[in-house]
Design a protein around this motif. Sequence first.
Motif, PDB file in Angstrom:
ATOM      1  N   GLY A 125       0.764  -1.237   0.000  1.00 39.03           N
ATOM      2  CA  GLY A 125       0.000   0.000   0.000  1.00 39.03           C
ATOM      3  C   GLY A 125       0.790   1.278   0.000  1.00 39.03           C
ATOM      4  N   LYS A 126       0.027   2.324  -0.231  1.00 37.92           N
ATOM      5  CA  LYS A 126       0.573   3.675  -0.207  1.00 37.92           C
ATOM      6  C   LYS A 126       0.961   4.080   1.209  1.00 37.92           C
ATOM      7  N   ASP A 127       0.457   3.320   2.204  1.00 40.32           N
ATOM      8  CA  ASP A 127       0.796   3.602   3.594  1.00 40.32           C
ATOM      9  C   ASP A 127       2.160   3.055   3.975  1.00 40.32           C
ATOM     10  N   ARG A 128       2.919   2.591   2.950  1.00 42.30           N
ATOM     11  CA  ARG A 128       4.300   2.153   3.122  1.00 42.30           C
ATOM     12  C   ARG A 128       4.413   0.837   3.903  1.00 42.30           C
ATOM     13  N   THR A 129       3.414  -0.030   3.743  1.00 42.85           N
ATOM     14  CA  THR A 129       3.444  -1.329   4.410  1.00 42.85           C
ATOM     15  C   THR A 129       3.084  -2.438   3.430  1.00 42.85           C
ATOM     16  N   VAL A 130       3.456  -3.656   3.819  1.00 40.34           N
ATOM     17  CA  VAL A 130       3.021  -4.880   3.142  1.00 40.34           C
ATOM     18  C   VAL A 130       2.379  -5.768   4.196  1.00 40.34           C
ATOM     19  N   ARG A 131       1.213  -6.321   3.852  1.00 42.84           N
ATOM     20  CA  ARG A 131       0.522  -7.202   4.791  1.00 42.84           C
ATOM     21  C   ARG A 131       0.373  -8.591   4.173  1.00 42.84           C
TER      22      ARG A 131
ATOM     23  N   TYR B 174       9.175   1.744   5.707  1.00 42.66           N
ATOM     24  CA  TYR B 174       9.687   2.242   4.429  1.00 42.66           C
ATOM     25  C   TYR B 174       9.445   3.745   4.299  1.00 42.66           C
ATOM     26  N   LYS B 175      10.299   4.387   3.530  1.00 42.66           N
ATOM     27  CA  LYS B 175      10.224   5.835   3.368  1.00 42.66           C
ATOM     28  C   LYS B 175       9.316   6.255   2.222  1.00 42.66           C
ATOM     29  N   ALA B 176       8.869   5.281   1.447  1.00 40.27           N
ATOM     30  CA  ALA B 176       8.028   5.584   0.295  1.00 40.27           C
ATOM     31  C   ALA B 176       6.955   4.510   0.177  1.00 40.27           C
ATOM     32  N   PRO B 177       5.857   4.769  -0.546  1.00 44.08           N
ATOM     33  CA  PRO B 177       4.818   3.761  -0.741  1.00 44.08           C
ATOM     34  C   PRO B 177       5.373   2.485  -1.367  1.00 44.08           C
ATOM     35  N   VAL B 178       4.808   1.342  -0.984  1.00 44.56           N
ATOM     36  CA  VAL B 178       5.184   0.069  -1.595  1.00 44.56           C
ATOM     37  C   VAL B 178       4.318  -0.102  -2.839  1.00 44.56           C
ATOM     38  N   LEU B 179       4.959  -0.156  -4.011  1.00 50.14           N
ATOM     39  CA  LEU B 179       4.252  -0.114  -5.287  1.00 50.14           C
ATOM     40  C   LEU B 179       3.955  -1.496  -5.861  1.00 50.14           C
TER      41      LEU B 179
ATOM     42  N   LEU C 149       9.370  -7.115  -2.738  1.00 50.83           N
ATOM     43  CA  LEU C 149       8.571  -5.893  -2.700  1.00 50.83           C
ATOM     44  C   LEU C 149       9.399  -4.741  -3.235  1.00 50.83           C
ATOM     45  N   ALA C 150       8.709  -3.806  -3.866  1.00 51.01           N
ATOM     46  CA  ALA C 150       9.391  -2.662  -4.472  1.00 51.01           C
ATOM     47  C   ALA C 150       8.758  -1.373  -3.995  1.00 51.01           C
ATOM     48  N   THR C 151       9.610  -0.459  -3.544  1.00 44.49           N
ATOM     49  CA  THR C 151       9.208   0.923  -3.304  1.00 44.49           C
ATOM     50  C   THR C 151       9.938   1.777  -4.328  1.00 44.49           C
ATOM     51  N   ALA C 152       9.711   3.049  -4.289  1.00 39.72           N
ATOM     52  CA  ALA C 152      10.359   3.911  -5.273  1.00 39.72           C
ATOM     53  C   ALA C 152      11.874   3.890  -5.136  1.00 39.72           C
ATOM     54  N   ASP C 153      12.391   3.580  -3.936  1.00 36.20           N
ATOM     55  CA  ASP C 153      13.840   3.682  -3.741  1.00 36.20           C
ATOM     56  C   ASP C 153      14.522   2.370  -3.368  1.00 36.20           C
TER      57      ASP C 153
END
Length: 789
Positions: A738-744, A761-766, A779-783
């Motif tokens: 999610g955009k809340d920077r978590t994975v469930r 995480y410092k950015a949303p998980v995309l 999992l991938a975030t922007a960074d």
Amino acid sequence: MGQTGDDMAHATDITYVDALRQLGQELTRLRSERGAPSFDRIRVRGLKVLQEAADSACSKGTMSKVFAGEQFISLDKLIWLVRAVMSWDEYGDECVPPERRSALLTPWRSRWQTLNALRATRARRGPATAVQPRAPRPIPPVTAETASPPLSVPVPRTTTTPAPADAHFTSAGHSLVGHTGPVMSVAFSPDGSLLATASDDGTVRLWDPFTRTTIGEPLTGHDGPVTLVVFSPDGRYLATGTHGIVRLWDPATGAPVGDRLTGHAGSVYSVAFSPDGRLLATAGRDGTVRFWNPATSTPVGRSLTGHAGSVYSVAFSPDGRLLATGGEDTTMRLWSVSSRMPLDRPVRGHTAPVTSVAFSSDGCLLATASNDETVRLWDPPTCTPVGEPLTGHVGSVYSVAFSPDGRLLATSGKDGSVRLWDVASRTPLRKSPPGHSGRVWSVAFSPDGQLLAAAGEDRTARLWGRREDASPPKRPAPLPLAARAVLYGMHRGRPLQLGRLQLVGSVHSVVFSPDGRLLATSGRDGTVRLWNPITRSSTGDPLTVRSGAVAQVVFSRDGRLLAIGVDEAVQLWDVASRAPVGDPFTGHVGPVTSLAFSPDGHTLATAGADSTVRRWDMLFRAPVGDPLTGHLGAVTSLAFSPDGSTLTTAGDDMTVRQWDLGRSNPVSEVLHGRLPGPVDSVAYSPDGCLVAAGGGDGTVRLWNSATRTSIRASSIGHAKSVHSVAFSPDGRLLATAGKDRTVRLWNPATFSRIGDPLAGYKAPVLSVAFAPDSSVLALATADRVELFA
């Protein structure tokens, strides 16, 4: 003078196995002559052009076995299959299939009639035939010119064959002690690594059949004695039954799965999973048989009624088309699973209640046990008895089971004995395992046939090995301790962080190759990079696509190609050479938002911000039909069902739609229950039963893909938009990002959260993706891109 049955047996020199194999060869030849369509394409094409015969459609698994000469199917299914293949011409182009009564199908009907007659003869003889044929005479290819009436089938000889020498089990069994009440039922897991026992003490225990030790704590929570236990064909579920209630469990964790299955008025006496695991049949004291979807814990269709009294036993045929039931009214009945109708009148022969029913692994025989102290064998197609009743028990016979190879039959009963019978000769073996000191309620063979288990009134279960002079059965090689510990943590929501990839630039999505050897990441800098997920190092130079962010990337089913979406186009790349293949696919008038290959790899589906979905033929690199329209906004995600018959799409218009690809012009149906916001991601469970979607308001929802109804209320899983959803290939986990920077992590069967979220995480998980063996989550975030196990 006319020929005797023995003379005719030698005159034809054709066995059932030979004829079945040669039918598969003829089907393979026909398929090759019609452009060699895949099983996926045959099914989709058949459902499209043979709609009047949809009930006879074959699954991909069935086709695979029939073409390999390993499975018998009904005449209706064979004709459907031949007509579906004949809907392509000799150039591989689509054409009108022959009508059902066309003369082109006459040879195939003749072949089936011959095969069916040989099958009936084989059933009367048993799997190991008494007559040893000479080398089989080849059956000529089926053509219109060579078509002939069915061959007459010889009457089997009455001489018997001796029991197989290697069929004897050890004279001294091993007792499994732990229950405080009678053991009522035993069952092996499909891989043979577990033995489950159900007891009158209200518990179920899991055992290691090789070390004969318990595994974990007993499964508790039943409201009374547990009378039955059975594993699902894939080993994901363990079903147990007690007074009016059936429960499903995860054998790996010992946790209950889903809701209790209630509906029977009185005790549940028998449960059975269909061969594909999608149905669970339950029978009880109320005289009914009920069907359930084990993935959703919901009833399916209407109940079967007809027995006058309790139904004591149920069993699916190996092809899943028939259900056998045995009841208090002394009858056995056969039912069509699809129509829920009896095939014929009740089958009579026993003079007391029928307590147990079982099919042989090839479906050629059906065994029934009864309180009249006998066991009978039947020919399922004709419901006629095969030979005389098997006698020897003194008192009621409670359980019957075929060995996996069909050569042995095990029975147990009130007299405390476990008896073994040679199926071919229908005679008892000279050495049967000694029984318990009391009634023996249940018997079961291990999947490899090397172990026999029995459940006794004396509060024990017993195990016997196949031969006295043989070494103990070898246990399947276990996973290393570290691997088992890691998987244990993953399944309980406590994955172990393996590390991160050393990125250059930002990332938008992540995906594993089909063999799990590569991991692809797409970047906002217009590149796609390939990584070794074990070493977490990049492999080769990046694929530089063009200026602009790469929105999506997906591997072809064979792993040789990458489809990459950039702006309004999709470009194919060769993974080995890192070079583009052909011209880009163009047509969308807005950015491409999602990509997916069909399960057979023949079609690529693309979704766009222009509210359309397009399909592309991978062989001809050309569009398939018109764009699919229906969404009232950007189409954000799409996924093929595992059988390729349906495409599911999600959009900004807060809907999830299903498209029937069997139609020439697919029309969509909206899954019931709008999400209260845009839908960003959609995915199918591996068995195709569930559809998961993530919403822009942080909700996650599950649907029954067949009924299109929501099976659980939406769950607020994230504080902000859910960007990505993914099922693990083994179906045990659902991951949401999610955009809340978590994975469930979620349990799809119960729709409950597992463990704490992956956060910090410092950015949303995309994007999230599982490795093909379900052991690694990326999992991938922007960074960053991180791997967990």
